[in-house]
Write a protein that holds these residues in place. Sequence first.
Motif, PDB file in Angstrom:
ATOM      1  N   ARG A 299     -48.641 -34.197 -10.476  1.00  0.00           N
ATOM      2  CA  ARG A 299     -48.803 -34.355  -9.116  1.00  0.00           C
ATOM      3  C   ARG A 299     -50.095 -35.579  -9.349  1.00  0.00           C
ATOM      4  O   ARG A 299     -50.686 -35.742 -10.278  1.00  0.00           O
ATOM      5  CB  ARG A 299     -49.589 -33.301  -8.494  1.00  0.00           C
ATOM      6  N   ASP A 300     -50.306 -36.381  -8.124  1.00  0.00           N
ATOM      7  CA  ASP A 300     -51.253 -37.322  -8.158  1.00  0.00           C
ATOM      8  C   ASP A 300     -52.314 -36.468  -8.201  1.00  0.00           C
ATOM      9  O   ASP A 300     -52.730 -35.663  -7.276  1.00  0.00           O
ATOM     10  CB  ASP A 300     -50.852 -38.209  -6.681  1.00  0.00           C
ATOM     11  N   PRO A 301     -53.540 -37.126  -8.859  1.00  0.00           N
ATOM     12  CA  PRO A 301     -54.685 -36.588  -8.853  1.00  0.00           C
ATOM     13  C   PRO A 301     -55.377 -36.351  -7.394  1.00  0.00           C
ATOM     14  O   PRO A 301     -55.954 -34.995  -7.132  1.00  0.00           O
ATOM     15  CB  PRO A 301     -55.684 -37.330  -9.655  1.00  0.00           C
ATOM     16  N   ALA A 302     -55.297 -37.072  -6.648  1.00  0.00           N
ATOM     17  CA  ALA A 302     -55.810 -36.994  -5.170  1.00  0.00           C
ATOM     18  C   ALA A 302     -55.135 -35.588  -4.301  1.00  0.00           C
ATOM     19  O   ALA A 302     -55.666 -34.955  -3.722  1.00  0.00           O
ATOM     20  CB  ALA A 302     -55.674 -38.192  -4.322  1.00  0.00           C
TER      21      ALA A 302
ATOM     22  N   GLN B 121     -52.999 -33.197 -21.583  1.00  0.00           N
ATOM     23  CA  GLN B 121     -52.167 -34.286 -21.402  1.00  0.00           C
ATOM     24  C   GLN B 121     -51.977 -34.913 -20.082  1.00  0.00           C
ATOM     25  O   GLN B 121     -52.220 -35.976 -20.014  1.00  0.00           O
ATOM     26  CB  GLN B 121     -50.703 -33.881 -21.803  1.00  0.00           C
ATOM     27  N   ILE B 122     -52.029 -34.063 -19.159  1.00  0.00           N
ATOM     28  CA  ILE B 122     -52.218 -34.577 -17.447  1.00  0.00           C
ATOM     29  C   ILE B 122     -53.592 -35.437 -17.412  1.00  0.00           C
ATOM     30  O   ILE B 122     -53.494 -36.592 -16.923  1.00  0.00           O
ATOM     31  CB  ILE B 122     -51.995 -33.340 -16.433  1.00  0.00           C
ATOM     32  N   ARG B 123     -54.689 -34.615 -17.635  1.00  0.00           N
ATOM     33  CA  ARG B 123     -55.832 -35.162 -17.532  1.00  0.00           C
ATOM     34  C   ARG B 123     -56.241 -36.500 -18.461  1.00  0.00           C
ATOM     35  O   ARG B 123     -56.931 -37.326 -18.096  1.00  0.00           O
ATOM     36  CB  ARG B 123     -57.118 -34.141 -17.562  1.00  0.00           C
ATOM     37  N   GLY B 124     -55.531 -36.334 -19.485  1.00  0.00           N
ATOM     38  CA  GLY B 124     -55.788 -37.529 -20.465  1.00  0.00           C
ATOM     39  C   GLY B 124     -54.874 -38.736 -20.284  1.00  0.00           C
ATOM     40  O   GLY B 124     -55.148 -39.932 -20.724  1.00  0.00           O
ATOM     41  N   GLY B 125     -53.876 -38.572 -19.273  1.00  0.00           N
ATOM     42  CA  GLY B 125     -53.073 -39.600 -18.733  1.00  0.00           C
ATOM     43  C   GLY B 125     -51.912 -39.834 -19.457  1.00  0.00           C
ATOM     44  O   GLY B 125     -50.772 -40.573 -19.018  1.00  0.00           O
TER      45      GLY B 125
ATOM     46  N   THR C 263     -44.697 -38.408 -13.322  1.00  0.00           N
ATOM     47  CA  THR C 263     -43.838 -37.935 -14.706  1.00  0.00           C
ATOM     48  C   THR C 263     -43.372 -36.561 -14.549  1.00  0.00           C
ATOM     49  O   THR C 263     -43.922 -35.554 -14.247  1.00  0.00           O
ATOM     50  CB  THR C 263     -44.571 -38.267 -15.872  1.00  0.00           C
ATOM     51  N   PRO C 264     -42.147 -36.359 -14.817  1.00  0.00           N
ATOM     52  CA  PRO C 264     -41.316 -35.145 -14.822  1.00  0.00           C
ATOM     53  C   PRO C 264     -42.046 -34.304 -16.303  1.00  0.00           C
ATOM     54  O   PRO C 264     -42.034 -34.989 -17.146  1.00  0.00           O
ATOM     55  CB  PRO C 264     -40.024 -35.154 -14.893  1.00  0.00           C
TER      56      PRO C 264
END
Length: 126
Positions: free
Chosen positions: A73-76, A20-24, A30-31
């Motif tokens: 977290r932000d991907p960077a 879900q995180i990688r898919g956006g 987002t909490p």
Amino acid sequence: MVKHTGRPAYLQIADDLRAQIRGGSLAPGTPLPSTARLAEKYDASLSVVKMAVSLLRNEGLVIGQQGKGVFVRDPAEAASAAPAGGDLASEVAELRSAVQELSARLAKVEQQLATSTSPAGRRGSR
């Protein structure tokens, strides 16, 4: 919902949240839902959910904020927070070395204690 596939439930939950995180669908900032809500959603215990979230935290994908919750977290930031393969390998090697050294020291202490508490050792100390 966790499936009975032989794969531990916490890994299944972590895999789903990671996707879900990688898919956006769980965007940076987002909490995550509360532990109780995740437990209900996946039909798992609170401890299993905590293990899954802890795994994502160790991977640098989420970050906990005391009293506020766990956030994506932000991907960077996540990329810079995750340990590099080489760093992790050297860290493990250092830990193994330290454990071996401590094991040797403990063996010496145990040997000294065994000698000092034996009847012969006690007679000599009187």
